[in-house]
Design a protein around this motif. Structure first.
Motif, PDB file in Angstrom:
ATOM      1  N   UNK A  68     -59.323  23.948 -95.925  1.00 54.06           N
ATOM      2  CA  UNK A  68     -58.977  22.448 -96.794  1.00 54.06           C
ATOM      3  C   UNK A  68     -57.058  22.581 -96.752  1.00 54.06           C
ATOM      4  N   UNK A  69     -56.739  21.252 -96.650  1.00 57.46           N
ATOM      5  CA  UNK A  69     -55.357  21.223 -95.850  1.00 57.46           C
ATOM      6  C   UNK A  69     -54.175  21.045 -96.832  1.00 57.46           C
ATOM      7  N   UNK A  80     -59.132  28.765-102.274  1.00 53.01           N
ATOM      8  CA  UNK A  80     -57.879  30.027-103.246  1.00 53.01           C
ATOM      9  C   UNK A  80     -56.879  28.607-102.509  1.00 53.01           C
ATOM     10  N   UNK A  81     -56.121  28.538-101.118  1.00 54.29           N
ATOM     11  CA  UNK A  81     -55.388  27.928-101.248  1.00 54.29           C
ATOM     12  C   UNK A  81     -54.911  26.507-101.863  1.00 54.29           C
ATOM     13  N   UNK A  82     -55.578  25.777-102.474  1.00 53.59           N
ATOM     14  CA  UNK A  82     -54.929  25.327-103.695  1.00 53.59           C
ATOM     15  C   UNK A  82     -54.408  25.661-104.992  1.00 53.59           C
ATOM     16  N   UNK A  83     -54.526  26.366-104.924  1.00 53.90           N
ATOM     17  CA  UNK A  83     -53.462  27.367-105.522  1.00 53.90           C
ATOM     18  C   UNK A  83     -52.044  26.572-105.877  1.00 53.90           C
ATOM     19  N   UNK A  84     -51.950  27.119-104.997  1.00 50.72           N
ATOM     20  CA  UNK A  84     -49.678  26.468-105.210  1.00 50.72           C
ATOM     21  C   UNK A  84     -49.977  24.896-104.590  1.00 50.72           C
ATOM     22  N   UNK A  85     -51.330  24.566-104.308  1.00 47.27           N
ATOM     23  CA  UNK A  85     -50.920  22.707-103.628  1.00 47.27           C
ATOM     24  C   UNK A  85     -51.401  22.220-104.959  1.00 47.27           C
ATOM     25  N   UNK A 101     -47.672  18.551 -95.813  1.00 44.53           N
ATOM     26  CA  UNK A 101     -48.396  19.577 -96.082  1.00 44.53           C
ATOM     27  C   UNK A 101     -47.625  20.282 -95.379  1.00 44.53           C
ATOM     28  N   UNK A 153     -44.770  26.116 -97.161  1.00 42.20           N
ATOM     29  CA  UNK A 153     -45.391  26.379 -98.560  1.00 42.20           C
ATOM     30  C   UNK A 153     -47.076  27.123 -98.126  1.00 42.20           C
ATOM     31  N   UNK A 154     -48.399  26.474 -97.457  1.00 41.79           N
ATOM     32  CA  UNK A 154     -49.189  27.199 -97.539  1.00 41.79           C
ATOM     33  C   UNK A 154     -49.027  29.108 -97.591  1.00 41.79           C
ATOM     34  N   UNK A 165     -58.525  31.969 -93.713  1.00 38.82           N
ATOM     35  CA  UNK A 165     -59.033  30.613 -94.080  1.00 38.82           C
ATOM     36  C   UNK A 165     -59.034  30.431 -96.006  1.00 38.82           C
ATOM     37  N   UNK A 166     -60.052  31.540 -96.163  1.00 43.55           N
ATOM     38  CA  UNK A 166     -59.557  31.533 -97.986  1.00 43.55           C
ATOM     39  C   UNK A 166     -57.763  30.728 -98.395  1.00 43.55           C
ATOM     40  N   UNK A 167     -56.360  31.362 -97.206  1.00 44.20           N
ATOM     41  CA  UNK A 167     -55.884  31.037 -98.111  1.00 44.20           C
ATOM     42  C   UNK A 167     -54.900  29.828 -97.480  1.00 44.20           C
ATOM     43  N   UNK A 168     -55.652  29.308 -96.482  1.00 43.83           N
ATOM     44  CA  UNK A 168     -55.223  27.959 -95.912  1.00 43.83           C
ATOM     45  C   UNK A 168     -54.297  28.490 -94.638  1.00 43.83           C
ATOM     46  N   UNK A 187     -53.950  10.642 -92.268  1.00 42.54           N
ATOM     47  CA  UNK A 187     -53.634  12.030 -92.028  1.00 42.54           C
ATOM     48  C   UNK A 187     -53.762  12.522 -90.855  1.00 42.54           C
ATOM     49  N   UNK A 231     -47.717  31.623 -99.532  1.00 42.71           N
ATOM     50  CA  UNK A 231     -48.856  31.851-100.560  1.00 42.71           C
ATOM     51  C   UNK A 231     -49.361  33.259 -99.761  1.00 42.71           C
ATOM     52  N   UNK A 289     -49.958  24.036 -89.310  1.00 37.56           N
ATOM     53  CA  UNK A 289     -50.278  22.837 -89.527  1.00 37.56           C
ATOM     54  C   UNK A 289     -49.717  22.412 -89.974  1.00 37.56           C
TER      55      UNK A 289
END
Lengths: 449, 242
Positions: B125-126, B177-182, A411, A415-416, A254-257, A383, A419, A392
């Motif tokens: 967060x997307x 933290x997911x927003x790092x790359x975004x 999105x 990509x996500x 969840x933190x890293x999406x 969106x 990470x 997603x």
């Protein structure tokens, strides 16, 4: 050299004893103690930074992994991306809304239908015609997406196996993917980069014989899918390489999406098809599999199970298909020509050309306006998200009321998810990096866009 | 679809376009047609003026779960001693989506509140998407965040803006933290500087690249090609409908 003097690096001579058949030597190998001691004596703060990629068979395309290693242990891992950046989002701002599908289908080239569907659902939402899309179009969209889920998972398993040296898995995976691509070719005319899903519906209806081919396809997949179980699931080498590798728990996800199989391998049954249905997914009967192992093996099992669920959906789609239109009735949006497959590929049907060139000038004007100018989309932003095989896949779309998108941002799940590579690999062994990255299943076309 | 009329939009069912109103927030003007800029347009369309209007701020009730989210957010911000009206500049409900326009200096507090408050709990967060509108003076650059609550099954949008002259937005990598790359991607393409990001470097373009490619004033960079004897201009140089 005298007999009492031993040179500094001499190894002990092999022991010899005399037998009736001559001298027998017992060879004991080099002096490993010395080598081990030398390694200990050497300054052990020496870390090596290894560049893996951007051209490397195990990095799924042009991904560069920068690994700091201490012996066989990876102490830090970073990913360098951008080698496949093609500026698709920028290009979309210079094409009409309909032309956009031709670009987005090329992003994550293993999941073209998901890219197209996410994009078209966004355009339809901006236009306010979501409910006007004919049922048949939605069912065919679901059908194509689920076969696409199969083909994407096949590649994930095939390339993952290949990277472990399991070439049979690779051969099987690509063999079955080929069956999926045959279906795509039959329906859309192309194996990849279809641009088949269009704002408002589909480019054209199913060709004759498609239903029979689909039934045959499902039968073949039902037969082939258990082979992966036999090859991999109970294979001790395969299990040994994948189990507890690439660990990422729910909080980390969840933190890293991270979404898709990575999130579901941490035990959360999150699937946009269930939580936020689109294209009528709420009407299909299927399950969202999960495991709680948080590792690569769990993700492998999930992909297998998801393929079985996808087959269930495909079967339901075949049953549901009723004759009907595949494009919205609004002539201001729908492509003016009924497309037909000619000897030189997909194009305007000859009947339509006869009509606009010979009989109806108004039809010609309408055709010309819609094809060159395109339709206007009311200003605003939306969106939309679909559950791609990787997670997603979201589209943020802004219109300024013109005939071209003002801004489209994808999105992409790859990509996500990519990470999380560092979190999965740091502290592990170098060889496990390959397994962890394969379990993320990144496709660089989608990562870099 | 919801029944609320869209600006410039066609929401009625009998096929007649809705009248273009003056509702909505004007953000830009488009002039002429076919992209002729220097007097060469003899089509008669040169005098066309079209105002681009984005959906305007909405008033309550927002409908659905939107009211609940807004109530909870306002309450939670008040609890922290932050007046909701100073943090939330505008709330827009359009096409069944809820957008909070947040003052950029309060973005981090709002994001943290949305994540941590049990009644809100937007865990996922997307990422962030940038939008550049050079004609929206003082608010040229936008950063748009989509937050998803898996607990409550909700989706909202946060939007912050920054002027071109001061392209700074606080980073929310600490919260998500997911927003790092975004955020790196948005910086790379728009030049939006996310203050507090641990390592804000280019991610897609080469490290020594000049300029920010997704800005509207950055050319597409296409080259004309010859096709069947004719010169076909690059896509950004072709005639277009404004």
């Amino acid at each position: 050299m005298s007999a009492t003097e031993t040179p500094p690096h001499a190894t002990r001579a092999a022991e010899a004893r005399e037998t009736t058949e001559g001298t027998v030597y017992t060879v004991t190998g080099g002096d490993w103690d010395e080598i081990a001691q030398a390694a200990v004596d050497r300054a052990d703060d020496e870390k090596i930074i290894v560049n893996m990629g951007p051209q490397h068979p195990s990095t799924h395309g042009v991904l560069r992994l920068i690994l700091e290693i201490d012996g066989e242990t990876v102490t830090e891992a970073r990913a360098g991306i951008g080698y496949l950046h093609t500026g698709i989002e920028k290009n979309l701002e210079y094409r009409t809304w309909t032309q956009g599908t031709t670009f987005v289908t090329r992003m994550d080239y293993l999941t073209p239908f998901f890219n197209e569907a996410a994009y078209c659902l966004g355009v339809e939402k901006l236009l306010g015609i979501t409910d006007d899309v004919p049922d048949r179009a939605s069912i065919i969209r679901v059908l194509l997406m689920e076969i696409n889920r199969l083909s994407s998972h096949f590649v994930a398993i095939a390339t993952g196996g290949m990277e472990l040296g399991a070439t049979t898995v690779m051969i099987y995976g690509f063999r079955d993917r080929e069956h999926c691509l045959d279906i795509f070719e039959l329906i859309t005319g192309l194996r990849m980069n279809h641009a088949f899903i269009r704002p408002g519906g589909l480019a054209q209806d199913l060709p004759p014989g498609a239903i029979d081919a689909l039934r045959e396809f499902v039968k073949k997949m039902r037969k082939n899918l258990p082979e992966y179980d036999k090859l991999c699931t109970h294979n001790p080498v395969f299990r040994g390489r994948l189990k507890d590798v690439g660990y990422l728990d729910l909080a980390g996800c969840l933190a890293l999406g991270a979404t898709g199989p990575i999130l579901r391998s941490a035990g959360l049954p999150h699937d946009l098809r269930k939580t936020d249905p689109y294209c009528g997914y709420e009407n299909y009967d299927f399950e969202v599999p999960t495991t709680d192992t948080c590792d690569s093996f769990g993700r492998f099992l999930l992909r297998l199970e998801e393929m079985r669920q996808s087959l269930r959906i495909v079967e339901q789609c075949i049953e549901r298909l009723e004759p009907g239109p595949v494009m919205v009735a609004d002539k201001k949006i729908a492509w003016p020509a009924q497309l037909a497959l000619g000897p030189d590929g997909l194009g305007n049907s000859l009947d339509h050309i006869k009509n606009i060139m010979g009989t109806s000038m108004e039809a010609l004007i309408h055709h010309f306006k819609l094809v060159t100018e395109g339709f206007r989309v009311p200003a605003g932003q939306v969106y939309t998200a679909v559950e791609s095989p990787k997670g997603e896949l979201g589209v943020h779309m802004v219109s300024d009321g013109g005939t071209r998108p003002f801004r489209v941002h994808f999105r992409d799940p790859s990509f996500t998810n990519l990470q999380s590579m560092a979190a999965m690999c740091e502290g592990g062994m170098l060889a496990d990096v390959i397994v962890a990255v394969a379990s993320i299943d990144p496709v660089m076309g989608g990562v870099d866009r | 679809m919801s029944d609320d009329a869209h600006v410039n939009g066609n929401t009625n069912t009998n096929g007649v376009p809705a009248p273009r109103g003056n509702a909505g927030e004007a953000i830009a003007q488009r002039r002429g047609m076919f992209g002729a800029r220097n007097g060469g347009d003899t089509s008669g369309y040169g005098g066309l003026v079209r105002t681009v209007r984005m959906p305007a701020g909405s008033s309550r009730p927002y409908g659905g779960y939107f009211d609940e989210v807004a109530d909870e957010l306002e309450g939670a911000l008040e609890e922290q001693g932050l007046a909701p009206e100073s943090a939330i500049e505008r709330t827009v409900v359009d096409r069944n989506e809820l957008t909070f326009h947040i003052a950029r200096e309060h973005l981090k507090v709002v994001a943290r509140t949305l994540r941590d408050d049990p009644a809100l709990r937007f865990e996922l967060c997307t990422g962030v998407s940038g939008v550049h509108n050079p004609e929206d003076t003082g608010r040229e650059l936008h950063a748009v965040y989509h937050l998803r609550s898996l607990t409550h099954g909700r989706l909202i949008r946060l939007e912050v803006s920054a002027p071109d002259a001061d392209p700074h937005v606080p980073s929310i990598v600490e919260v998500y933290p997911t927003n790092d790359w975004h955020e790196r991607e948005t910086y790379d393409f728009f030049g939006l500087i996310f203050d507090g990001h641990p390592a804000l470097t280019r991610i897609m373009m080469p490290d020594d690249w000049q300029g920010f490619p997704q800005r509207k004033d950055y050319p597409l960079g296409g080259i004309p090609v010859e096709y069947k004897g004719a010169q076909i201009p690059a896509p950004d140089q072709r005639r277009s409908y404004s």
